[in-house]
Design an enzyme around this catalytic site. Structure first.
Site, PDB file in Angstrom:
ATOM      1  N   PRO A  83       0.843  -1.208   0.000  1.00  0.00           N
ATOM      2  CA  PRO A  83       0.000   0.000   0.000  1.00  0.00           C
ATOM      3  C   PRO A  83       0.873   1.252   0.000  1.00  0.00           C
ATOM      4  CG  PRO A  83      -0.568  -1.484   1.819  1.00  0.00           C
ATOM      5  CD  PRO A  83       0.688  -1.996   1.214  1.00  0.00           C
ATOM      6  N   GLU A  84       0.476   2.267  -0.758  1.00  0.00           N
ATOM      7  CA  GLU A  84       1.211   3.525  -0.747  1.00  0.00           C
ATOM      8  C   GLU A  84       0.481   4.508   0.168  1.00  0.00           C
ATOM      9  OE1 GLU A  84       2.899   4.544  -4.585  1.00  0.00           O
ATOM     10  OE2 GLU A  84       2.856   2.451  -5.216  1.00  0.00           O
ATOM     11  N   LYS A 137       3.699   5.613   5.067  1.00  0.00           N
ATOM     12  CA  LYS A 137       3.071   4.292   5.138  1.00  0.00           C
ATOM     13  C   LYS A 137       2.789   3.864   6.570  1.00  0.00           C
ATOM     14  CE  LYS A 137       5.289   3.129   0.787  1.00  0.00           C
ATOM     15  NZ  LYS A 137       6.225   2.254   0.056  1.00  0.00           N
ATOM     16  N   ASN A 182       6.053   2.143  -5.605  1.00  0.00           N
ATOM     17  CA  ASN A 182       6.465   1.861  -6.977  1.00  0.00           C
ATOM     18  C   ASN A 182       5.490   2.373  -8.035  1.00  0.00           C
ATOM     19  OD1 ASN A 182       8.424   0.773  -8.642  1.00  0.00           O
ATOM     20  ND2 ASN A 182       7.291  -1.135  -8.909  1.00  0.00           N
ATOM     21  N   ARG A 207      12.937  -2.714  -8.129  1.00  0.00           N
ATOM     22  CA  ARG A 207      11.555  -2.865  -8.587  1.00  0.00           C
ATOM     23  C   ARG A 207      11.463  -2.363 -10.027  1.00  0.00           C
ATOM     24  NH1 ARG A 207       8.120  -2.065  -4.130  1.00  0.00           N
ATOM     25  NH2 ARG A 207       6.433  -2.745  -5.480  1.00  0.00           N
TER      26      ARG A 207
END
Ligand SMILES: [Zn+2]
Length: 275
Positions: free
Chosen positions: A2-3, A52, A174, A264
């Site tokens: 989760p961002e 976060k 990401n 990533r």
């Protein structure tokens, strides 16, 4: 993972459901029984996100600190329509938070925390230690973009990597890093120190705008309503983004460059984001 928009949305939704109420806090897992016991019965005063991290502050001054990590999730549970009972916690329920006093008009509902990387009760001083290590969170009123700008200017690392470092800016993951750099036209591989001030100002402003949009939509859809291929409610998985997990740029149609950055996969457009 989760961002930041997800955590801010949770803080907002849990504030509406739980703040100002005495909570029954329980755990189905031995390792969190002590945490639950410390918080149980106290009134939730404040819900707050920083990047976060989620912080729930109780009237005892204890703070529940949660980081969801890769697989953690909160679930809002509502009573069964037939028997009016909440679904029972399962073996995976790390913590359950529910308003404790139906006689005070409390709604029957619960928030279940499953699989977080971190869930612990800490003091306000310990909370300050955590937040001191975090960069500014663009969704917070106290965010100072100059701190992020200073970190970029001191670094030879690629800007696409720096945006993922939570002590540079808190809350970007990401998906947002690829989308934001595409929208402002900066190649993710460019060194932080080579980013111009006007580019950074646009990047910060777009980050604030996109994260707010993410909180409102409760998902990462970066296109504006008039750019979407179909209405928001009918979007298929992955639609409504310019570059993340796309083959072609959503802005100009050019085939995207795809490569790893900070471990990533990253997507960028050679036309909109020239090197
Ligand atoms: Zn493009």
């Amino acid at each position: 993972m989760p961002e930041g928009h997800t955590i801010h949305r949770l803080a907002r939704d849990q504030r509406a459901d739980l703040a100002g109420r005495a909570l029954h806090v329980s755990s189905a897992q031995a390792r969190s029984e002590a945490t639950a016991a410390v918080l149980d019965g106290h009134v939730l005063r404040r819900t707050e996100a920083w990047g976060k991290h989620l912080f729930l502050t109780f009237d005892s001054r204890e703070v529940l600190h949660v980081h969801l990590g890769l697989i953690g999730k909160w679930f809002r549970r509502l009573p069964d329509e037939v028997d009016g009972a909440l679904p029972a916690p399962t073996a995976t329920t790390r913590l359950r938070l529910e308003p404790a006093d139906p006689s005070a008009g409390d709604e029957t509902l619960a928030w279940d925390l499953i699989g977080p990387m971190l869930a612990r009760a800490i003091s306000p001083a310990e909370k300050r230690v955590v937040t001191a290590k975090l960069g500014p969170d663009p969704l917070r009123k106290d965010a100072d973009p100059d701190r992020t700008w200073a970190r970029l200017q001191r670094s030879d690392k690629p800007v696409g990597l720096l945006l993922m470092e939570q002590d540079v800016v808190a809350g970007i993951g990401n998906v947002y890093r690829s989308e934001l750099l595409n929208i402002v036209g900066v190649d993710p591989r460019r060194a932080g120190r080579a980013v111009e001030r006007d580019e950074f100002d646009r990047l910060w402003a777009e980050t604030v705008r996109q994260l707010r949009l993410g909180v409102r939509r409760n998902r990462i859809v970066t296109m504006d309503a008039d750019e979407l291929p179909r209405p928001l409610s009918k979007l298929r998985r992955g639609e409504g983004r310019f570059v993340y997990k796309q083959d072609r740029c959503g802005r100009c149609g050019t085939e995207l460059d795809i490569y790893p950055l900070a471990g990533r996969t990253t997507w960028s457009c050679p036309h909109c984001q020239p090197r």
